[in-house]
Design an enzyme around this catalytic site. Structure first.
Site, PDB file in Angstrom:
ATOM      1  N   ASP A 109      47.820  35.146  33.912  1.00 44.50           N
ATOM      2  CA  ASP A 109      46.894  35.219  35.035  1.00 44.50           C
ATOM      3  C   ASP A 109      47.306  34.112  36.022  1.00 44.50           C
ATOM      4  O   ASP A 109      48.188  33.292  35.743  1.00 44.50           O
ATOM      5  CB  ASP A 109      45.436  35.095  34.574  1.00 44.50           C
ATOM      6  CG  ASP A 109      44.485  35.721  35.606  1.00 44.50           C
ATOM      7  OD1 ASP A 109      44.917  35.956  36.759  1.00 44.50           O
ATOM      8  OD2 ASP A 109      43.307  35.955  35.287  1.00 44.50           O
TER       9      ASP A 109
HETATM   10  C1  BGC Z   1      42.349  37.117  38.318  1.00 39.13           C
HETATM   11  C2  BGC Z   1      43.094  38.351  37.863  1.00 39.13           C
HETATM   12  C3  BGC Z   1      43.889  38.921  39.012  1.00 39.13           C
HETATM   13  C4  BGC Z   1      44.815  37.846  39.539  1.00 39.13           C
HETATM   14  C5  BGC Z   1      45.707  38.318  40.660  1.00 39.13           C
HETATM   15  C6  BGC Z   1      43.242  36.145  39.037  1.00 39.13           C
HETATM   16  O1  BGC Z   1      42.524  35.126  39.629  1.00 39.13           O
HETATM   17  O2  BGC Z   1      41.759  36.505  37.196  1.00 39.13           O
HETATM   18  O3  BGC Z   1      42.215  39.289  37.339  1.00 39.13           O
HETATM   19  O4  BGC Z   1      44.586  40.054  38.592  1.00 39.13           O
HETATM   20  O5  BGC Z   1      44.043  36.773  39.999  1.00 39.13           O
HETATM   21  O6  BGC Z   1      45.025  38.509  41.822  1.00 39.13           O
END
Ligand code: BGC
Length: 741
Positions: free
Chosen positions: A288
């Site tokens: 993530d």
């Molecule tokens: C979130 C994810 C997301 C990623 C990319 C993160 O802050 O937890 O769910 O896919 O950002 O945008």
């Protein structure tokens, strides 16, 4: 172009052509050969480049830490980009990767296409309320068509996190509290995104997230610690991820939380043991957002080098946004902390997906502006979103059949901070959705009832304590035949980093409802929110309540359909509504405890100040018609593990309107080597019956439905007595008993 570079590009092209069309013959073996040939001509730095993913500046979903991403692309330091979409822009970036790097390896473009791309569908929790797997799959298919038409190859969805704490704002991105329902929906979403052939131009790769148990963040506070037994992890939290992988999801995202002391992004047990060894997952794992960097804040790594080594050694292939792999992996190979072989494996997994998508055959195959124009928000897509939106609405209360409204209603007061909102309708994580194109409740109603007179007052803001607008609201309510009161949360109050410690109506909205309700004009409350709310006063005092979540581009049309009975509501809650925050976590499959509730016995499991009952149970939702259930008939009172037990029940639409019912089947294992839930959802059917129609429904129970993690954590059933329950929610059910021999 120098001769060396030209030669290499031709070399890569030759690898691609030599190996033929990847979808024919044995596609996996062919692709593996291509990947190996490509890896054999790549430098260590080029391989490490494939392990890096950066955001573009077009859209941002976190800190913008890599403004030099364009230079990185040209230098081959990045293999994938997210938050960039549109054929023009993605093509421009792709050209840089293809023309300006030594090997011309195409970029992979990812984005959070969570509930639609341009045409926005209901938020995932709303879609889950439909219990309509076909419609949910269609929603993902449409999202994939639009996203791929805009140059995207990969979505960071589905979110398969089971969530039992409505304080956690990200509950809105998932399918609620139940592992069985959550598993079926996660699988359907993957099938919708990826189709039957990922090489097809209208599909995109799915990414199951957030592995693992992110939804169990302590106290519902986002990014917080998760500590749970292996039993709970395996019984409740893992099945939905597994189902998504069994449906073919090509990638997995790590979660931000630590699990039993080890942050997920450094968690070998999760990735190496469970995901790869137990489940045989062959795709790639992405972190993530900046999650490798966050290992420093978790306090398990002292610097970037240690953090990267932990992540790679845990089985994490791609770093999102922090650049830690790029900064450290070459050194780590020199220091012997990781091996080049590990980097080959990680890069190979990523390249394999690029080959599967056909990017080496033609890096611009998703960059056709004509297709983009044809696909984006085409009428079929809007129609699918509208269909999904209607099906996602849950009727919570309908006293004296206030709903549906007569189409002849003369004067309608539409009140509330959400009554004429367009922005909130598309919810959080609304991708490239344009809120200005969404339909507010007021617009939808005006379209639906062109002859009615509409009076509108905002009454109050979503948050804050300004009551100046109450007078206007009360005033128009007095002049109207009915009040439609749109209250709830702003779109930004759920989603990432949107935890709440109280989950009531924010601001002065409840006071607004009370003030307007004093006028005595019949009132329908239309809730818009991303999580269950503690709306006890409304439940006791407002005659009709509709839960509409955030329904997407066509929200106003869909709500209007339900308000006037052009669509008979069929949604059922995928999550329990608590009466107050103190009851949390509260979910239908709780354990009985050694001292089950007994009102007459103080020393039983209960509260002094609130009952054990939720406000609305899991699976609950009313219809404008009335469904009656006959008695359960079992094919036998006994079964062996090799048998299938047939369970029949007759459902009757005893009301005056055609409608759909979600018939739910639950099972309880009465005595087992480990304590079991009071009921577990095991099956359901969504059935349409004409007014007056009866149908006999058939379910089948087999040994798998009776299996669980036994005391020794082995998977299987145990002989003994079971109860099967069938009904229209998790509380009001018919039951029958049988014995497993
Ligand atoms: C979130 C994810 C997301 C990623 C990319 C993160 O802050 O937890 O769910 O896919 O950002 O945008």
């Amino acid at each position: 172009m120098n001769t060396l570079k030209k030669g290499l590009i031709l070399g890569v092209a030759a690898i691609s052509t030599f190996c033929g069309n990847p979808t024919k013959n044995n596609p996996n073996a062919e692709i593996d050969r291509k990947v190996d040939s490509l890896l054999s001509i790549m430098t260590l730095d080029e391989k490490i480049g494939q392990l890096s993913l950066y955001t573009s500046d077009m859209d941002q979903t976190g800190a913008f830490l890599r403004p030099q991403y364009i230079e990185d692309i040209k230098a081959g330091k990045v293999g994938s980009i997210f938050n960039a979409y549109g054929t023009a822009y993605t093509r421009k970036l792709q050209e840089m990767a293809v023309n300006e790097t030594r090997l011309g390896i195409p970029l992979l473009f990812g984005y959070d296409v969570i509930h639609g791309h341009r045409t926005i569908f209901p938020v995932p929790l709303a879609e889950a309320s439909s219990w309509d797997l076909k419609a949910i799959k269609t929603a993902a298919e449409v999202a994939a068509r639009e996203a791929s038409a805009e140059g995207l190859h990969w979505t960071f969805a589905p979110m398969a996190d089971i969530a039992r704490d409505p304080r956690w704002g990200r509950m809105v991105e998932g399918s609620g509290e139940d592992p069985y329902l959550g598993s079926l929906i996660a699988a359907e979403r993957v099938k919708g995104f990826q189709g039957t052939d990922i090489h097809d131009l209208h599909t995109i790769a799915a990414c199951v997230k957030h592995f693992a148990a992110y939804g169990a963040a302590q106290a519902g506070r986002d990014y917080h610690t998760v500590d749970m037994s292996d039993r709970l992890l395996r019984e409740v939290y893992l099945p939905a991820y597994k189902a998504a992988l069994d449906a073919g999801a090509l990638t997995v995202m790590t979660s931000f939380n630590d699990l039993n002391g080890i942050p997920a992004t450094a968690n070998k047990y999760l990735f190496d043991e469970i995901l790869r060894k137990e489940w045989g997952f062959e795709g790639f794992v992405v972190t993530d957002y900046t999650a490798i960097m966050e290992l420093l804040y978790h306090g398990v790594a002292k610097d970037a080098h240690e953090a990267s080594a932990l992540a790679l050694n845990a089985g994490v292939d791609m770093s999102m946004q922090d650049g830690f792999y790029m900064q450290t992996l070459a050194d780590l190979v020199k220091q012997g902390k990781v091996t080049e072989k590990q980097i080959d494996i990680a890069a190979g997994r990523i390249l394999r997906v690029k080959f599967q998508l056909g990017l080496f055959e033609d890096p611009y195959r998703y960059s056709d502006p004509e297709n983009e124009k044809a696909e984006i928000m085409k009428s079929e897509n809007i129609a699918a979103a509208h269909d999904m939106a209607k099906k996602s609405i849950v009727l919570l209360k309908n006293e004296k059949q206030l709903l549906p409204l007569s189409k002849k209603t003369k004067t309608i007061a539409v009140i509330g901070p959400l009554a004429d909102s367009k922005r909130d309708m598309i919810g959080s994580w609304s991708a490239a959705g344009d809120w200005a194109k969404s339909i507010s409740l007021l617009d939808g109603l005006k379209k639906k009832l062109p002859n009615a007179k509409f009076l509108y007052a905002k009454g109050a803001e979503i948050t804050g304590n300004d009551t100046k607008g109450f007078a206007d609201a009360v005033n128009i309510a007095k002049k109207a035949d009915v009040v439609i009161m749109a209250v709830g949360e702003g779109f930004w109050m759920s989603g990432e980093a949107a935890s709440r410690s109280e989950i009531d109506l924010p601001g002065v909205q409840e006071d607004l409802v009370k003030a307007v309700s004093k006028t005595g004009t019949p009132m329908v409350a239309v809730l818009m929110n991303g999580r269950p709310l503690t709306i006890n006063w409304l439940d006791e005092n407002v005659p009709a309540i509709l839960e509409t979540w955030f329904l997407g581009t066509t929200a106003g049309d869909a709500i209007a359909d339900v308000l006037v009975g052009d669509y008979n509501p069929s949604g059922k809650l995928p999550v329990t509504f608590p009466k107050n925050v103190g009851q949390i976590p509260i979910y239908h499959s709780m354990k009985n405890t050694g001292r089950p509730f007994d009102a007459n016995n103080k020393y039983t499991s209960k509260y002094l100040d609130v009952s054990n009952e939720p406000l609305y149970v899991f699976g609950y939702g009313l219809s404008y018609t009335k469904f009656e259930y006959g008695a359960i008939q079992l094919s036998s009172k006994e079964m062996k593990t090799s048998d299938k037990l047939t369970v029949k029940i007759t459902l009757t639409n005893a009301g005056k309107m055609d409608g759909e019912e979600v018939v739910q089947l639950y099972i309880k294992d009465k005595v087992a080597s480990a304590s079991r839930a009071v009921r577990e959802l095991k099956d359901f059917q969504k059935v349409f019956l004409k007014a007056g129609e009866s149908r006999e429904l058939t379910f089948t129970i087999d040994n798998e439905d009776l299996s669980f993690y036994r005391a020794d954590m082995s998977w299987g059933s145990e002989p003994g007595e079971f109860v099967v329950f069938i009904g229209g929610n998790s509380r009001d059910t018919k039951s029958a008993e049988f014995v497993l021999n």
